[in-house]
Enzyme design. Structure first.
Site, PDB file in Angstrom:
ATOM      1  N   ARG A  43     -28.358 -24.941  12.885  1.00 19.67           N
ATOM      2  CA  ARG A  43     -27.693 -25.690  13.950  1.00 19.67           C
ATOM      3  C   ARG A  43     -27.822 -27.195  13.735  1.00 19.67           C
ATOM      4  O   ARG A  43     -27.061 -27.981  14.295  1.00 19.67           O
ATOM      5  CB  ARG A  43     -28.260 -25.302  15.320  1.00 19.67           C
ATOM      6  CG  ARG A  43     -27.661 -26.066  16.497  1.00 19.67           C
ATOM      7  CD  ARG A  43     -27.936 -25.396  17.835  1.00 19.67           C
ATOM      8  NE  ARG A  43     -29.289 -24.935  17.974  1.00 19.67           N
ATOM      9  CZ  ARG A  43     -30.344 -25.673  18.331  1.00 19.67           C
ATOM     10  NH1 ARG A  43     -30.174 -26.968  18.573  1.00 19.67           N
ATOM     11  NH2 ARG A  43     -31.538 -25.146  18.447  1.00 19.67           N
ATOM     12  N   TYR A  68      -2.368 -33.891  25.201  1.00 21.86           N
ATOM     13  CA  TYR A  68      -2.831 -32.508  25.202  1.00 21.86           C
ATOM     14  C   TYR A  68      -3.477 -32.180  26.543  1.00 21.86           C
ATOM     15  O   TYR A  68      -4.419 -32.839  26.971  1.00 21.86           O
ATOM     16  CB  TYR A  68      -3.816 -32.291  24.058  1.00 21.86           C
ATOM     17  CG  TYR A  68      -4.267 -30.855  23.905  1.00 21.86           C
ATOM     18  CD1 TYR A  68      -3.361 -29.804  23.954  1.00 21.86           C
ATOM     19  CD2 TYR A  68      -5.603 -30.564  23.702  1.00 21.86           C
ATOM     20  CE1 TYR A  68      -3.780 -28.486  23.810  1.00 21.86           C
ATOM     21  CE2 TYR A  68      -6.025 -29.251  23.549  1.00 21.86           C
ATOM     22  CZ  TYR A  68      -5.109 -28.216  23.607  1.00 21.86           C
ATOM     23  OH  TYR A  68      -5.526 -26.916  23.468  1.00 21.86           O
ATOM     24  N   ASP A  82      -7.109 -39.697  19.326  1.00 23.19           N
ATOM     25  CA  ASP A  82      -6.868 -38.359  18.798  1.00 23.19           C
ATOM     26  C   ASP A  82      -5.804 -38.471  17.712  1.00 23.19           C
ATOM     27  O   ASP A  82      -4.656 -38.817  17.993  1.00 23.19           O
ATOM     28  CB  ASP A  82      -6.398 -37.434  19.928  1.00 23.19           C
ATOM     29  CG  ASP A  82      -6.269 -35.981  19.485  1.00 23.19           C
ATOM     30  OD1 ASP A  82      -6.022 -35.738  18.285  1.00 23.19           O
ATOM     31  OD2 ASP A  82      -6.394 -35.082  20.339  1.00 23.19           O
ATOM     32  N   LYS A 108      -5.315 -27.669  12.696  1.00 27.68           N
ATOM     33  CA  LYS A 108      -3.889 -27.856  12.498  1.00 27.68           C
ATOM     34  C   LYS A 108      -3.574 -28.130  11.020  1.00 27.68           C
ATOM     35  O   LYS A 108      -3.849 -27.310  10.178  1.00 27.68           O
ATOM     36  CB  LYS A 108      -3.387 -28.970  13.412  1.00 27.68           C
ATOM     37  CG  LYS A 108      -3.803 -28.812  14.886  1.00 27.68           C
ATOM     38  CD  LYS A 108      -3.310 -27.516  15.496  1.00 27.68           C
ATOM     39  CE  LYS A 108      -3.478 -27.481  17.013  1.00 27.68           C
ATOM     40  NZ  LYS A 108      -4.880 -27.461  17.473  1.00 27.68           N
TER      41      LYS A 108
END
Length: 372
Positions: free
Chosen positions: A50, A103, A174, A199
C-alpha cells in the site's frame, strides 16, 4: 534532439527501462504486497504494497515526463485521484470552485462530501471560470476541466492561472480529455494536474487508473501521505497495463484526433444534427483559445440529435459504434449523457473516436444518421 521529439517518440521514451545488458526492454510487472525488510530499518526501501511498488514508480516516472512535471502519483481510478486531491487541498472554511458543466461526479463529490464538512462549494460554468476564480482568495482552490466533459468548452488556462496566482488560490486542472499529448496545463500555470488514465492513456477499455502530476514537493508529499493512509492505490498489474499502453499512445491519439476532426466536419453539415462541438472546428466557440493552448484537439466530439431515440437508432444502425459510457479507447463509442444526469438535452451524445480507419468511420456514421 530530445526537445524536438514527436508524440510517439516521447511516449516510447517515457516508458523505456534502463539500458542494462541482459535486462528486459519492456519492464515487467512487480506484484508484491510485502517485501523482505533490512535489519537497519531503512525507510527508503519498499516495505508494504500500500505504500510503494516498483511498477507504480515506473508508471509515475513516465506520467511525470509526459505532463512536464517533477513527479506524479498513481491512484486506483480517475475519481480516486480527484477526491484525494480535493480532500488534501480543499480545507474546511475555504472556497472550492468546480465546473458546473464538467464531469458530474466531481460536482457530486463536492456537494455530498466536502460541503457538509465546511468547504464552501461554488459551481461555475467553464465560460465563467475566470470570473469565479477572481473571487477566490488565499488558500482557496479552483478546479478546472478543459476541454470540459461532456460539452467540450475550453478554459483559457493561462488567464485562469494568472488570476489564481494573483489571489493566492491553487489551480487544479483535469487533463483527461486533452491528455498530455494534447495539452500541458502545468506549463500554462496550473499547480496540479489530475486525470483518468482509464481513458486514452490506457486506451483499451480494460483498466481503471488515475494520476496526479505536479512540481510542488510539499503538496505532492501531502498527497502521497493521503494515498498511504486512505489506500486508494492502483494495483501493480493495472499499473503495468497502463505503462504497457503508454508506448502506443502517440499513434492511438493521433488517429483518434484525426477521426474526431473528420467526423466533426461531416456532422456539422448533416441534416440530422442539431449542433456539434469540437474545439478543432474553426467556427467552434472554443477554437480560438484551444488553438493557442492545445497541440491536438482530442478524440471526443459532442453532438445533439433530435431525441434519445435518435441516439439509440444511431448506435443500432452503425456497424462501428458501440454504446459505452467511457471514452478514449480503441473502439469508437457513443454515450447519451442525459441518462447519467448531465444537464444536457435528451438527444445530446458524446462520441469518442477510436482508431478505426477514418474513411470507414465517417462513412459508417454518415449512413447511420442518414437512415434515421
Amino acid at each position: 534532439m530530445p526537445g524536438t521529439y514527436g508524440d510517439s517518440t516521447r511516449s516510447i521514451k517515457a516508458v523505456g527501462s534502463e539500458a542494462i545488458p541482459g535486462s528486459p526492454i519492456a519492464p515487467p510487472p512487480v506484484p508484491a504486497a510485502a517485501y523482505h525488510l533490512p535489519a537497519d530499518e531503512d525507510d527508503s526501501l519498499d516495505s508494504y504494497g500500500r505504500r510503494s511498488n516498483p511498477t507504480w514508480r515506473q508508471l509515475e516516472s513516465a506520467l511525470a515526463r509526459l505532463e512536464g512535471a517533477a513527479g506524479a502519483l498513481t491512484f486506483g481510478s480517475g475519481m480516486a485521484a480527484v477526491t484525494s486531491v480535493l480532500r488534501t487541498v480543499a480545507e474546511p472554511g475555504r472556497t472550492l470552485v468546480v465546473p458546473a458543466d464538467g464531469y458530474y461526479q466531481v460536482r457530486a463529490y463536492a456537494r455530498e462530501y466536502l460541503a457538509p464538512r465546511g468547504v464552501r462549494v461554488v459551481e461555475a460554468r467553464c465560460a465563467q471560470m475566470c470570473d469565479a476564480a477572481g473571487d477566490a482568495g488565499t488558500g482557496d482552490v479552483v478546479f478546472a476541466e478543459t476541454p470540459s466533459n461532456p460539452g467540450l468548452d475550453v478554459v483559457d488556462l493561462h488567464q485562469l492561472a494568472m488570476i489564481c496566482r494573483a489571489g493566492g488560490a491553487m489551480l487544479v486542472v483535469d487533463n483527461t480529455t486533452a491528455t498530455p499529448l494534447g495539452q500541458q496545463p502545468l506549463s500554462l500555470g496550473a499547480d496540479l494536474v489530475v486525470a483518468s488514465a482509464t481513458k486514452a492513456l490506457a486506451g483499451h477499455h480494460d483498466v481503471l487508473a488515475g494520476y496526479v502530476a505536479g512540481s510542488h514537493p510539499e503538496v505532492m508529499a501531502r498527497l502521497e501521505r493521503e494515498r498511504l493512509l486512505a489506500g486508494p492505490i492502483l494495483g501493480s498489474f493495472e499499473a503495468w497495463l497502463v505503462l504497457r499502453s503508454l508506448g502506443s499512445l502517440g499513434l492511438r491519439f493521433e488517429r483518434q484526433c484525426q477521426n474526431a476532426a473528420a467526423v466533426a466536419l461531416m456532422l456539422r453539415s448533416h441534416p440530422a444534427v442539431r449542433s456539434v462541438r469540437y474545439p478543432g472546428l474553426p467556427d467552434d466557440p472554443s477554437h480560438a483559445v484551444a488553438a493557442v493552448q492545445m497541440r491536438r484537439f482530442g478524440g471526443v466530439v459532442a453532438v445533439e440529435l433530435a431525441s434519445a431515440a435518435t441516439v439509440h437508432e444511431l448506435v443500432g444502425r452503425s456497424a462501428l459504434l458501440v454504446a459505452s459510457t467511457s471514452f478514449g479507447g480503441i473502439h469508437s463509442s457513443v454515450d447519451r449523457r442525459a441518462r447519467w444526469g448531465d444537464p444536457v438535452p435528451d438527444g445530446f451524445a458524446r462520441l469518442s473516436m477510436g482508431i478505426e480507419d477514418t474513411d470507414d468511420l465517417v462513412s459508417d456514421i454518415e449512413q447511420a444518421l442518414g437512415a434515421a
